[in-house]
Design a protein around this motif. Structure first.
Motif, mmCIF file in Angstrom:
data_model
loop_
_atom_site.group_PDB
_atom_site.id
_atom_site.type_symbol
_atom_site.label_atom_id
_atom_site.label_comp_id
_atom_site.label_asym_id
_atom_site.label_seq_id
_atom_site.Cartn_x
_atom_site.Cartn_y
_atom_site.Cartn_z
ATOM 1 N N TYR A 165 0.734 -1.218 0.064
ATOM 2 C CA TYR A 165 0.075 -0.058 -0.077
ATOM 3 C C TYR A 165 0.844 1.354 0.118
ATOM 4 C CZ TYR A 165 -3.492 -3.451 1.068
ATOM 5 O OH TYR A 165 -4.232 -4.617 0.967
ATOM 6 N N CYS A 166 2.198 1.194 0.380
ATOM 7 C CA CYS A 166 2.925 2.241 0.680
ATOM 8 C C CYS A 166 3.871 2.432 -0.825
ATOM 9 C CB CYS A 166 3.868 2.007 1.610
ATOM 10 S SG CYS A 166 3.476 2.054 3.352
ATOM 11 N N HIS A 167 3.996 1.369 -1.524
ATOM 12 C CA HIS A 167 5.029 1.294 -2.724
ATOM 13 C C HIS A 167 4.471 0.593 -3.887
ATOM 14 C CE1 HIS A 167 7.953 3.350 -0.199
ATOM 15 N NE2 HIS A 167 7.647 2.269 0.795
ATOM 16 N N GLY A 168 3.405 -0.363 -3.710
ATOM 17 C CA GLY A 168 2.935 -1.021 -4.574
ATOM 18 C C GLY A 168 2.637 -0.355 -6.186
ATOM 19 N N TYR A 169 2.074 0.638 -5.983
ATOM 20 C CA TYR A 169 1.766 1.441 -7.358
ATOM 21 C C TYR A 169 2.779 1.723 -8.047
ATOM 22 C CZ TYR A 169 -0.841 4.696 -10.433
ATOM 23 O OH TYR A 169 -1.117 5.259 -11.388
ATOM 24 N N GLU A 170 3.775 2.167 -7.098
ATOM 25 C CA GLU A 170 5.047 2.618 -7.786
ATOM 26 C C GLU A 170 5.755 1.589 -8.673
ATOM 27 O OE1 GLU A 170 3.439 5.788 -6.171
ATOM 28 O OE2 GLU A 170 3.986 4.121 -5.006
ATOM 29 N N VAL A 171 5.496 0.221 -8.141
ATOM 30 C CA VAL A 171 6.241 -0.704 -9.105
ATOM 31 C C VAL A 171 5.336 -1.770 -9.728
ATOM 32 C CG1 VAL A 171 8.270 -0.940 -7.512
ATOM 33 C CG2 VAL A 171 6.402 -2.259 -7.003
ATOM 34 N N ARG A 172 4.274 -1.245 -10.036
ATOM 35 C CA ARG A 172 3.106 -1.859 -10.579
ATOM 36 C C ARG A 172 3.620 -2.533 -12.082
ATOM 37 N NH1 ARG A 172 2.767 3.319 -11.275
ATOM 38 N NH2 ARG A 172 1.765 4.336 -13.315
ATOM 39 N N ASP A 173 3.146 -3.836 -12.537
ATOM 40 C CA ASP A 173 3.477 -4.145 -13.675
ATOM 41 C C ASP A 173 5.029 -4.533 -13.914
ATOM 42 O OD1 ASP A 173 0.613 -4.347 -14.321
ATOM 43 O OD2 ASP A 173 1.124 -2.311 -15.235
ATOM 44 N N GLN A 174 5.704 -4.434 -12.822
ATOM 45 C CA GLN A 174 7.192 -4.556 -12.827
ATOM 46 C C GLN A 174 7.340 -6.003 -12.448
ATOM 47 O OE1 GLN A 174 9.708 -1.407 -11.854
ATOM 48 N NE2 GLN A 174 8.167 -0.019 -11.891
ATOM 49 N N ALA A 175 8.665 -6.376 -12.399
ATOM 50 C CA ALA A 175 9.066 -7.831 -11.921
ATOM 51 C C ALA A 175 9.470 -7.737 -10.642
ATOM 52 C CB ALA A 175 10.229 -8.261 -12.681
ATOM 53 N N ILE A 176 8.469 -8.473 -9.595
ATOM 54 C CA ILE A 176 8.774 -8.283 -8.165
ATOM 55 C C ILE A 176 9.213 -9.690 -7.751
ATOM 56 C CG2 ILE A 176 7.561 -7.820 -6.126
ATOM 57 C CD1 ILE A 176 5.602 -6.062 -7.833
ATOM 58 N N GLY A 177 9.970 -9.548 -6.835
ATOM 59 C CA GLY A 177 10.531 -10.775 -6.020
ATOM 60 C C GLY A 177 10.105 -10.950 -4.636
ATOM 61 N N ILE A 178 9.745 -11.773 -3.923
ATOM 62 C CA ILE A 178 9.358 -11.738 -2.590
ATOM 63 C C ILE A 178 10.333 -12.610 -1.899
ATOM 64 C CG2 ILE A 178 7.680 -12.151 -0.788
ATOM 65 C CD1 ILE A 178 6.662 -10.240 -3.007
ATOM 66 N N ILE A 179 11.072 -12.231 -0.925
ATOM 67 C CA ILE A 179 12.172 -12.891 -0.211
ATOM 68 C C ILE A 179 11.388 -13.473 0.984
ATOM 69 C CG2 ILE A 179 14.561 -13.133 0.817
ATOM 70 C CD1 ILE A 179 15.512 -11.125 -1.284
ATOM 71 N N ALA A 180 11.264 -14.665 1.038
ATOM 72 C CA ALA A 180 10.617 -15.230 2.369
ATOM 73 C C ALA A 180 11.490 -15.567 3.585
ATOM 74 C CB ALA A 180 9.894 -16.599 2.055
ATOM 75 N N SER A 181 11.010 -15.229 4.738
ATOM 76 C CA SER A 181 11.629 -15.471 5.934
ATOM 77 C C SER A 181 10.828 -15.900 6.970
ATOM 78 C CB SER A 181 12.280 -14.256 6.414
ATOM 79 O OG SER A 181 11.587 -13.097 6.585
ATOM 80 N N SER A 182 9.732 -16.021 6.638
ATOM 81 C CA SER A 182 8.383 -16.853 7.416
ATOM 82 C C SER A 182 7.248 -17.146 6.641
ATOM 83 C CB SER A 182 7.896 -15.662 8.495
ATOM 84 O OG SER A 182 7.147 -14.812 7.646
ATOM 85 N N PRO A 183 6.557 -17.957 7.242
ATOM 86 C CA PRO A 183 5.282 -18.672 6.395
ATOM 87 C C PRO A 183 4.353 -17.341 6.092
ATOM 88 C CG PRO A 183 5.505 -19.655 8.522
ATOM 89 C CD PRO A 183 6.440 -18.734 8.513
ATOM 90 N N MET A 184 4.383 -16.215 6.562
ATOM 91 C CA MET A 184 3.688 -15.013 5.955
ATOM 92 C C MET A 184 3.972 -14.625 4.671
ATOM 93 S SD MET A 184 1.362 -13.977 7.852
ATOM 94 C CE MET A 184 1.211 -12.122 7.156
ATOM 95 N N ALA A 185 5.124 -15.074 4.211
ATOM 96 C CA ALA A 185 5.740 -14.612 2.806
ATOM 97 C C ALA A 185 4.616 -15.241 1.856
ATOM 98 C CB ALA A 185 6.806 -15.316 2.658
ATOM 99 N N LEU A 186 3.835 -16.404 1.991
ATOM 100 C CA LEU A 186 2.891 -16.988 1.310
ATOM 101 C C LEU A 186 1.741 -15.607 1.021
ATOM 102 C CD1 LEU A 186 2.646 -20.348 2.486
ATOM 103 C CD2 LEU A 186 3.553 -19.605 0.263
ATOM 104 N N HIS A 187 1.493 -15.277 2.114
ATOM 105 C CA HIS A 187 0.382 -14.092 2.042
ATOM 106 C C HIS A 187 0.840 -12.903 1.199
ATOM 107 C CE1 HIS A 187 -2.491 -10.997 3.322
ATOM 108 N NE2 HIS A 187 -1.486 -10.244 3.863
ATOM 109 N N HIS A 188 2.070 -12.605 1.679
ATOM 110 C CA HIS A 188 2.691 -11.336 0.818
ATOM 111 C C HIS A 188 2.779 -11.629 -0.818
ATOM 112 C CE1 HIS A 188 4.972 -10.661 4.967
ATOM 113 N NE2 HIS A 188 3.758 -10.255 4.950
ATOM 114 N N ALA A 189 2.938 -12.826 -1.116
ATOM 115 C CA ALA A 189 3.398 -13.244 -2.378
ATOM 116 C C ALA A 189 1.711 -12.941 -3.079
ATOM 117 C CB ALA A 189 3.665 -14.472 -2.828
ATOM 118 N N GLN A 190 0.666 -13.575 -2.653
ATOM 119 C CA GLN A 190 -0.357 -13.441 -3.255
ATOM 120 C C GLN A 190 -0.955 -12.170 -2.899
ATOM 121 O OE1 GLN A 190 -1.903 -15.644 -4.667
ATOM 122 N NE2 GLN A 190 -1.643 -17.702 -3.994
#
Length: 303
Positions: A129-154
């Motif tokens: 919500y802070c930065h998503g719009y600025e990187v919309r439609d770009q190649a994004i990587g989620i570096i997981a460090s906890s099970p919450m990363a699954l939520h972040h990816a979705q």
């Protein structure tokens, strides 16, 4: 001099509170260590009429409003605060207050990955919500460090169709979770991340421990949000652990268990954005002022 309120911390919560208290004709001292959490960011977002404002500009505007309403500002660091609401700075100066409001924010503790910290707030992000719009439609990587990363990816999949989830140090997804990732076109990479790569100050990709480089325009991590609460230990207040890191416990208005001491902003609410931190500062200021009024009524009745 004893101030009505000393505000410790000059972020949006602290400045908002100082403005409200100044408008209530209270004597206010704002002590600001001048180390804003959002300094690396290009701009603040989701703040109506201030969207995109650089953090340094926002801070200058806020400080001008504080002084316009009679508030005093000192750039300094508080060493200790005591139960009699005496505040001592690291340079030895002391001040007293009838009430304290602590708005010292939090520290983002980042995963220990080479190249990551250098891109923090620019190519390395955490809040869509802070930065998503600025990187919309770009190649994004989620570096997981906890099970919450699954939520972040979705969640980040809302802003881009090109999302890669790097399992890194997180547990492997179960079959249902893996199916859900695949259904949304989110690629899962199980090899551990070795480095976040940049060129000419722009993030370019992620290098894995096997040497593979996967090009990305932005990387998302989940920091540990650690409350900047060291000065509160002298008051007997300790940060409590939560799902995201730590924070200071308080009631909905920011009142702590220590008489005369309030908290607001990220030190109490790790998930607060700039606008909600400012709102929390305003709310705490209003309740603080009413508390002072009650004290003054009691004093008048005792005369």
């Amino acid at each position: 001099m004893t101030y009505d309120v000393i505000v410790i911390g000059g972020g949006p919560a602290g400045m908002s509170a100082a403005v409200a208290l100044g408008r209530a004709l209270r004597t206010v001292l704002l002590v600001d260590a001048a180390a804003p959490r959002n300094a690396p960011a290009d701009g603040i977002h989701n703040y109506l009429t201030r969207d995109g404002t650089p953090p340094a500009e926002f801070r200058a505007l806020g400080r001008a409003e504080v002084t316009r309403y009679g508030g005093e500002i000192i750039e300094a660091t508080v060493a200790t605060a005591t139960a009699d609401l005496r505040v001592t700075l690291t340079d030895g100066r002391e001040f007293r207050a009838r009430r304290l409001l602590v708005t010292t924010g939090l520290t983002d503790e980042l995963p220990d990955i080479p190249g990551l910290r250098e891109q923090w707030g620019r190519g390395v992000l955490h809040c869509p919500y802070c930065h998503g719009y600025e990187v919309r439609d770009q190649a994004i990587g989620i570096i997981a460090s906890s099970p919450m990363a699954l939520h972040h990816a979705q969640l980040w999949r809302q802003w881009s169709k090109d999302v890669v989830l790097f399992q890194h140090t997180a547990p492997a997804p179960d079959p249902a979770q893996a199916t859900a990732l695949a259904a949304r076109g989110i690629r899962l990479v199980t090899t551990k991340v070795a480095e976040v790569m940049s060129s000419e100050e722009r993030l370019t990709g992620v290098r894995l421990t096997d040497g593979t480089v996967i090009a990305r325009n932005a990387v998302v991590v989940a920091p540990r949000f650690t409350a900047n609460a060291g000065l509160l230990t002298s008051l007997g207040l300790e940060a409590v652990e939560n799902d995201f890191g730590s924070s200071i416990a308080a009631d909905p208005t920011g009142r702590t268990a220590v008489p005369g001491v309030w908290v607001a902003g990220n030190v109490a609410d790790p998930m607060a954005q700039v606008v909600s931190a400012a709102a929390a500062g305003l709310q705490a200021a209003a309740v603080l002022n009413m508390d002072l009024v009650g004290e003054e009524v009691d004093r008048a009745l005792a005369c």
